[in-house]
Design a protein around this motif. Structure first.
Motif, PDB file in Angstrom:
ATOM      1  N   UNK A  24      25.848   5.521  12.640  1.00  0.00           N
ATOM      2  CA  UNK A  24      26.708   6.360  13.466  1.00  0.00           C
ATOM      3  C   UNK A  24      26.782   7.724  12.807  1.00  0.00           C
ATOM      4  N   UNK A  25      26.649   8.784  13.591  1.00  0.00           N
ATOM      5  CA  UNK A  25      26.609  10.130  13.040  1.00  0.00           C
ATOM      6  C   UNK A  25      27.990  10.761  12.958  1.00  0.00           C
ATOM      7  N   UNK A  26      28.163  11.591  11.947  1.00  0.00           N
ATOM      8  CA  UNK A  26      29.385  12.377  11.787  1.00  0.00           C
ATOM      9  C   UNK A  26      29.102  13.763  12.360  1.00  0.00           C
ATOM     10  N   UNK A  27      29.232  13.887  13.677  1.00  0.00           N
ATOM     11  CA  UNK A  27      28.891  15.127  14.359  1.00  0.00           C
ATOM     12  C   UNK A  27      29.759  16.304  13.912  1.00  0.00           C
ATOM     13  N   UNK A  28      31.010  16.056  13.585  1.00  0.00           N
ATOM     14  CA  UNK A  28      31.908  17.135  13.157  1.00  0.00           C
ATOM     15  C   UNK A  28      31.384  17.785  11.873  1.00  0.00           C
ATOM     16  N   UNK A  29      30.968  16.972  10.913  1.00  0.00           N
ATOM     17  CA  UNK A  29      30.422  17.510   9.662  1.00  0.00           C
ATOM     18  C   UNK A  29      29.085  18.190   9.915  1.00  0.00           C
ATOM     19  N   UNK A  93      12.455  20.154   7.583  1.00  0.00           N
ATOM     20  CA  UNK A  93      13.186  18.938   7.230  1.00  0.00           C
ATOM     21  C   UNK A  93      13.820  18.350   8.479  1.00  0.00           C
ATOM     22  N   UNK A  94      14.132  17.068   8.409  1.00  0.00           N
ATOM     23  CA  UNK A  94      15.036  16.444   9.370  1.00  0.00           C
ATOM     24  C   UNK A  94      16.209  15.916   8.554  1.00  0.00           C
ATOM     25  N   UNK A  95      17.376  15.886   9.153  1.00  0.00           N
ATOM     26  CA  UNK A  95      18.576  15.505   8.415  1.00  0.00           C
ATOM     27  C   UNK A  95      19.643  15.001   9.371  1.00  0.00           C
ATOM     28  N   UNK A  96      20.596  14.270   8.821  1.00  0.00           N
ATOM     29  CA  UNK A  96      21.806  13.908   9.549  1.00  0.00           C
ATOM     30  C   UNK A  96      22.867  13.503   8.542  1.00  0.00           C
ATOM     31  N   UNK A  97      24.101  13.477   9.010  1.00  0.00           N
ATOM     32  CA  UNK A  97      25.229  13.011   8.197  1.00  0.00           C
ATOM     33  C   UNK A  97      25.794  11.791   8.910  1.00  0.00           C
ATOM     34  N   UNK A  98      25.872  10.653   8.186  1.00  0.00           N
ATOM     35  CA  UNK A  98      26.403   9.451   8.813  1.00  0.00           C
ATOM     36  C   UNK A  98      27.915   9.346   8.579  1.00  0.00           C
ATOM     37  N   UNK A  99      28.530   8.373   9.228  1.00  0.00           N
ATOM     38  CA  UNK A  99      29.993   8.203   9.155  1.00  0.00           C
ATOM     39  C   UNK A  99      30.484   7.879   7.747  1.00  0.00           C
ATOM     40  N   UNK A 100      29.599   7.405   6.867  1.00  0.00           N
ATOM     41  CA  UNK A 100      29.981   7.114   5.486  1.00  0.00           C
ATOM     42  C   UNK A 100      29.973   8.375   4.627  1.00  0.00           C
ATOM     43  N   UNK A 101      29.640   9.519   5.214  1.00  0.00           N
ATOM     44  CA  UNK A 101      29.618  10.780   4.483  1.00  0.00           C
ATOM     45  C   UNK A 101      28.340  11.002   3.703  1.00  0.00           C
ATOM     46  N   UNK A 102      27.277  10.313   4.098  1.00  0.00           N
ATOM     47  CA  UNK A 102      25.989  10.491   3.433  1.00  0.00           C
ATOM     48  C   UNK A 102      25.112  11.457   4.208  1.00  0.00           C
ATOM     49  N   UNK A 103      24.492  12.363   3.474  1.00  0.00           N
ATOM     50  CA  UNK A 103      23.522  13.301   4.002  1.00  0.00           C
ATOM     51  C   UNK A 103      22.149  12.647   3.811  1.00  0.00           C
ATOM     52  N   UNK A 104      21.434  12.420   4.899  1.00  0.00           N
ATOM     53  CA  UNK A 104      20.136  11.761   4.846  1.00  0.00           C
ATOM     54  C   UNK A 104      19.090  12.786   5.269  1.00  0.00           C
ATOM     55  N   UNK A 105      18.080  13.005   4.406  1.00  0.00           N
ATOM     56  CA  UNK A 105      17.099  14.052   4.655  1.00  0.00           C
ATOM     57  C   UNK A 105      15.682  13.543   4.397  1.00  0.00           C
ATOM     58  N   UNK A 125      27.979  14.004   0.926  1.00  0.00           N
ATOM     59  CA  UNK A 125      28.515  15.299   1.345  1.00  0.00           C
ATOM     60  C   UNK A 125      29.943  15.412   0.818  1.00  0.00           C
ATOM     61  N   UNK A 126      30.280  16.570   0.224  1.00  0.00           N
ATOM     62  CA  UNK A 126      31.625  16.749  -0.327  1.00  0.00           C
ATOM     63  C   UNK A 126      32.120  18.175  -0.072  1.00  0.00           C
TER      64      UNK A 126
END
Length: 156
Positions: A24-29, A93-105, A125-126
């Motif tokens: 699940x993505x953290x769209x706000x972040x 690059x491709x990237x996303x931030x998931x609901x756990x606060x992880x940046x995946x690239x 992500x912090x």
């Protein structure tokens, strides 16, 4: 009775074909990270003595001054190393931030599709604000886990 059986079979087919997206993505972040950024510092315990090879590309200090662009609506972007005395590098690059606060690239070669790249990087992500955020990588240094903190500043 025949309608019930057909409806049951149809329901099974629909649910079986549904894709299961475990991430699940953290769209706000992601929206907060949208734009152009520069890495202003890279810090970790023992950085004066220990060398860290970041993203399998270069010494972590080579990332100071690197430029990054994040596009949140399609989770693409690019990054470039430009520091003197360091290897020159630029890549989409491709990237996303998931609901756990992880940046995946994933770092891509020119023209390469992300689905063909099997390896990537996961960082925490912090401290996300309008003009800054941090990516934190956890590394093993002599059996001890240490945090490598990449400080990003927004570029206007």
């Amino acid at each position: 009775m025949k309608k019930v059986i057909i409806l049951s079979i149809l329901s099974v087919v629909i649910f079986a074909c549904k894709t299961n997206t475990a991430t699940k993505l953290d769209n706000k972040t992601e929206v907060a990270m949208k734009g152009n950024w520069v890495v202003s510092s890279v810090n970790y315990p023992g950085s004066e003595v220990i060398k860290v090879n970041s993203f399998d590309l270069a010494d972590s200090q080579c990332f100071v001054g690197s430029t990054w662009r994040f596009i949140s609506n399609n989770n693409k972007g690019d990054m470039a190393l430009t520091k003197m005395g360091c290897p020159a590098f630029s890549s989409p690059i491709t990237w996303f931030v998931n609901k756990e606060g992880n940046f995946v690239m994933k770092v891509l070669d020119a023209g390469e599709k992300a689905k063909r790249v099997r390896e990537g990087y996961v960082l925490k992500v912090a401290n996300v604000s309008e003009n800054a955020f941090q990516l934190v990588d956890r590394i093993n240094v002599g059996g001890t886990i240490a945090d490598v903190v990449y400080q990003f500043q927004r570029v206007n």
